[in-house]
Write a protein that holds these residues in place. Structure first.
Motif, PDB file in Angstrom:
ATOM      1  N   VAL A 246       0.838  -1.202   0.000  1.00 15.77           N
ATOM      2  CA  VAL A 246       0.000   0.000   0.000  1.00 15.77           C
ATOM      3  C   VAL A 246       0.873   1.253   0.000  1.00 15.77           C
ATOM      4  O   VAL A 246       0.632   2.189  -0.767  1.00 15.77           O
TER       5      VAL A 246
ATOM      6  N   ARG B 278       0.927   4.053  -2.939  1.00 15.21           N
ATOM      7  CA  ARG B 278       0.651   5.467  -2.627  1.00 15.21           C
ATOM      8  C   ARG B 278       1.776   6.373  -3.119  1.00 15.21           C
ATOM      9  O   ARG B 278       1.520   7.471  -3.619  1.00 15.21           O
TER      10      ARG B 278
ATOM     11  N   ASP C 119      -7.888  -6.659   1.380  1.00 12.99           N
ATOM     12  CA  ASP C 119      -6.897  -7.664   1.770  1.00 12.99           C
ATOM     13  C   ASP C 119      -7.589  -8.994   2.055  1.00 12.99           C
ATOM     14  O   ASP C 119      -8.466  -9.086   2.910  1.00 12.99           O
TER      15      ASP C 119
ATOM     16  N   TRP D 180      -6.066   6.094  -1.871  1.00 15.76           N
ATOM     17  CA  TRP D 180      -5.860   4.676  -1.576  1.00 15.76           C
ATOM     18  C   TRP D 180      -6.467   4.334  -0.238  1.00 15.76           C
ATOM     19  O   TRP D 180      -6.250   5.017   0.754  1.00 15.76           O
ATOM     20  N   THR D 181      -7.230   3.251  -0.208  1.00 15.90           N
ATOM     21  CA  THR D 181      -7.830   2.753   1.025  1.00 15.90           C
ATOM     22  C   THR D 181      -7.558   1.261   1.103  1.00 15.90           C
ATOM     23  O   THR D 181      -7.690   0.558   0.105  1.00 15.90           O
ATOM     24  N   ARG D 182      -7.189   0.807   2.284  1.00 23.07           N
ATOM     25  CA  ARG D 182      -6.983  -0.628   2.497  1.00 23.07           C
ATOM     26  C   ARG D 182      -7.993  -1.100   3.521  1.00 23.07           C
ATOM     27  O   ARG D 182      -8.232  -0.425   4.530  1.00 23.07           O
TER      28      ARG D 182
ATOM     29  N   LEU E 208      -7.988  -1.373  -1.787  1.00 25.16           N
ATOM     30  CA  LEU E 208      -7.292  -2.662  -1.791  1.00 25.16           C
ATOM     31  C   LEU E 208      -7.905  -3.491  -0.682  1.00 25.16           C
ATOM     32  O   LEU E 208      -7.758  -3.182   0.500  1.00 25.16           O
TER      33      LEU E 208
END
Length: 77
Positions: free
Chosen positions: A16, A20, A75, A28-30, A73
């Motif tokens: 990540v 970024r 996981d 961006w988000t996880r 993203l």
């Protein structure tokens, strides 16, 4: 697509930060894959990619890369 090349390798949690830094114009988000109910835009060994569209007042998942302003993203550890 360079994002897919990064995720096609044995991506780990540190990916990540890499993404970024390479794509600062995207949001961006996880999260955990169980937090997203929509089908992914693409799937890789560890992560699913979901595209975000924030053009309107509410952010929504999209399947259209031309509308994407960010990436989730998800996981799948």
């Amino acid at each position: 697509m360079e994002i897919e090349a990064v995720l096609s390798s044995d991506a780990d949690a540190g990916v990540v930060a890499t993404l970024r830094s390479r794509f600062p114009h995207l949001s961006w988000t996880r999260c955990d894959a169980s937090d997203v109910t929509e089908p992914p835009f693409r799937s890789f060994s560890r992560f699913d990619i979901h595209l975000l569209d924030s053009a309107d007042h509410c952010v929504q998942i999209t399947m259209d890369p031309a509308c994407a302003t960010g990436i989730v993203l998800a996981d799948r550890k």
